[in-house]
Write an enzyme that holds these catalytic residues in place. Structure first.
Site, PDB file in Angstrom:
ATOM      1  N   VAL A  29      -6.301 -34.291  25.386  1.00 47.92           N
ATOM      2  CA  VAL A  29      -6.436 -35.286  24.308  1.00 47.92           C
ATOM      3  C   VAL A  29      -7.934 -35.478  24.145  1.00 47.92           C
ATOM      4  O   VAL A  29      -8.574 -36.134  24.960  1.00 47.92           O
ATOM      5  CB  VAL A  29      -5.737 -36.613  24.666  1.00 47.92           C
ATOM      6  CG1 VAL A  29      -6.060 -37.676  23.614  1.00 47.92           C
ATOM      7  CG2 VAL A  29      -4.236 -36.417  24.786  1.00 47.92           C
ATOM      8  N   PRO A  30      -8.535 -34.878  23.120  1.00 49.40           N
ATOM      9  CA  PRO A  30      -9.996 -34.772  23.048  1.00 49.40           C
ATOM     10  C   PRO A  30     -10.679 -36.062  22.592  1.00 49.40           C
ATOM     11  O   PRO A  30     -11.249 -36.142  21.488  1.00 49.40           O
ATOM     12  CB  PRO A  30     -10.199 -33.638  22.046  1.00 49.40           C
ATOM     13  CG  PRO A  30      -9.028 -33.758  21.119  1.00 49.40           C
ATOM     14  CD  PRO A  30      -7.871 -34.190  21.988  1.00 49.40           C
ATOM     15  N   CYS A  31     -10.670 -37.061  23.452  1.00 44.90           N
ATOM     16  CA  CYS A  31     -11.293 -38.338  23.089  1.00 44.90           C
ATOM     17  C   CYS A  31     -12.810 -38.196  22.908  1.00 44.90           C
ATOM     18  O   CYS A  31     -13.441 -39.055  22.278  1.00 44.90           O
ATOM     19  CB  CYS A  31     -10.973 -39.397  24.143  1.00 44.90           C
ATOM     20  SG  CYS A  31     -11.386 -38.937  25.823  1.00 44.90           S
ATOM     21  N   HIS A  32     -13.395 -37.125  23.449  1.00 44.64           N
ATOM     22  CA  HIS A  32     -14.839 -36.916  23.263  1.00 44.64           C
ATOM     23  C   HIS A  32     -15.181 -36.602  21.808  1.00 44.64           C
ATOM     24  O   HIS A  32     -16.335 -36.705  21.406  1.00 44.64           O
ATOM     25  CB  HIS A  32     -15.333 -35.784  24.167  1.00 44.64           C
ATOM     26  CG  HIS A  32     -14.660 -34.466  23.930  1.00 44.64           C
ATOM     27  ND1 HIS A  32     -13.389 -34.189  24.386  1.00 44.64           N
ATOM     28  CD2 HIS A  32     -15.073 -33.350  23.277  1.00 44.64           C
ATOM     29  CE1 HIS A  32     -13.059 -32.957  24.030  1.00 44.64           C
ATOM     30  NE2 HIS A  32     -14.057 -32.423  23.352  1.00 44.64           N
TER      31      HIS A  32
END
Length: 392
Positions: A136-139
């Protein structure tokens, strides 16, 4: 129920994955040491036991490793176990998974897509609790106005910016900026054989180290290369990376790097508050001013210049010395015949490899280096590896 966990090495350090029979429960980025990483993982998942990854988890590990190596890797099919997570968090994570690599959006954008435009803060809190970092690419989610925002993994915004930079490189950004960009100016195999034949001591060093793995860095413009060099001077890598990230975070779209016009507009006080010393702040401003005034050639122009002409041009910038330009020549422009005579690591590595009790003087090293021409950059790389090996 959590069934297992495993640690695995990546380009940014040792990561960990925790899984259940329903999918991945957590992906943990590197912590400050293996002991801390293990303790944190077991505190979060006290019932987990270390085990060999099952095939589906092994495939996920391979894709995460590839992504962090700078390769294009699709994590969208990795199965996650979201049981026990709040429904709102699940919706945020599912939406965040649709953000492509090297693309960013804001917390508010996700809130609007969820049909809850006033929930940007709640979106930020959900992403701050994200147990599936990278998958989950929260970056890829930034704060308002393009500001970098926070990052809950160890290393904070330093790691967030690094992940964005890795993905930008993997998707082709910044791309070739001039003919020959990103290519070392020699055949490595020929260079190594030439060095091996120069002396028995050099041959022994090459045999001990193995193949040359010298890699060039890719940055879109000369200002970013030299600005980073100024920030990093006389600091440990970790401290310098933190300060560099803080300086970048002063501006919108921090992951795109620094720009001269922005540096000229910001106050010295704000640069100092980010951790820059007074002399580095002045140096950064001087570099920015010379770039804006056209006194610093673009990377493509530098690529067409002779080594010494580049040294003469760039050392006119406050805070930029010969060593800094030599590193640019070696690791950005790919010049194959650079021997940084003042570099401690090169001098120490030479002394270790050739059995010298004292470090060679610059004159002595230059004389010895005549045998390594026209591949002195590759020789320097091996001397740095000799120092690394001596520390182990």
């Amino acid at each position: 129920m959590t069934t297992g966990f495993s640690f695995f090495d990546t380009a940014i350090g040792e990561c960990a994955v925790v899984w259940s029979e329903h999918g991945i429960v957590r992906l943990q980025l590197p912590e400050a040491g293996t002991a801390r990483a293990r303790a944190l993982l077991l505190r979060r998942h006290p019932g987990a036991t270390q085990a060999a990854p099952v095939p589906a988890i092994r495939l996920a590990i391979e894709r995460v490793t590839a992504l962090l190596d700078g390769e294009a890797a699709d994590l969208s099919a990795v199965v996650l176990d979201m049981q026990g997570l709040p429904p709102f968090h699940r919706r945020v994570y599912e939406l965040a998974r649709s953000i492509p690599p090297a693309v960013t959006c804001a917390y508010g954008d996700i809130a609007r897509q969820l049909g809850a435009p006033g929930s940007a803060r709640a979106v930020g809190q959900a992403l701050g609790a994200n147990p599936f970092t990278l998958i989950v690419p929260c970056h890829r989610v930034l704060a308002a106005n393009g500001k970098v925002g926070g990052f809950s993994a160890h290393g904070g915004i330093v790691v967030k910016l690094r992940l964005l930079a890795i993905e930008a490189a993997a998707t082709g950004a910044p791309g070739a900026l001039f003919a020959g960009d990103g290519v070392l100016g020699c055949d490595l195999a020929l260079a190594v054989e030439h060095l091996r034949a120069s002396s028995p001591a050099m041959a022994r060093l090459i045999d001990a180290v193995g193949p040359c793995r010298l890699q060039l860095t890719r940055t879109p413009d000369i200002f970013q290369v030299l600005a980073r060099a100024i920030v990093y001077q006389q600091l440990t890598g970790r401290a310098a990376a933190t300060i560099h990230a803080r300086v970048c975070a002063l501006f919108p779209h921090a992951h795109e790097g620094l720009a001269p016009a922005r540096i000229l507009r910001i106050s010295d006080a704000r640069l100092r508050a980010a951790g820059l010393s007074g002399s580095k702040s002045l140096a950064l401003k001087d570099l920015a001013r010379k770039c804006v005034d056209g006194e610093i050639p673009a990377l493509g122009q530098l690529h067409a210049m002779e080594d010494e002409a580049i040294v003469e041009c760039l050392t006119r910038v406050r805070g930029i010395g010969r060593w800094t330009v030599e590193m640019l020549l070696m690791f950005r422009l790919g010049r194959a015949d650079i021997l940084p005579l003042g570099d401690y690591g090169v001098r120490k590595g030479y002394a270790l490899a050739f059995g010298k009790r004292k470090l060679p003087s610059p004159v002595e090293l230059a004389q010895a280096g005549l045998k390594w021409q026209p591949y002195r950059t590759v020789a320097s790389w091996y001397f740095w590896r000799a120092v690394d090996a001596a520390k182990e």
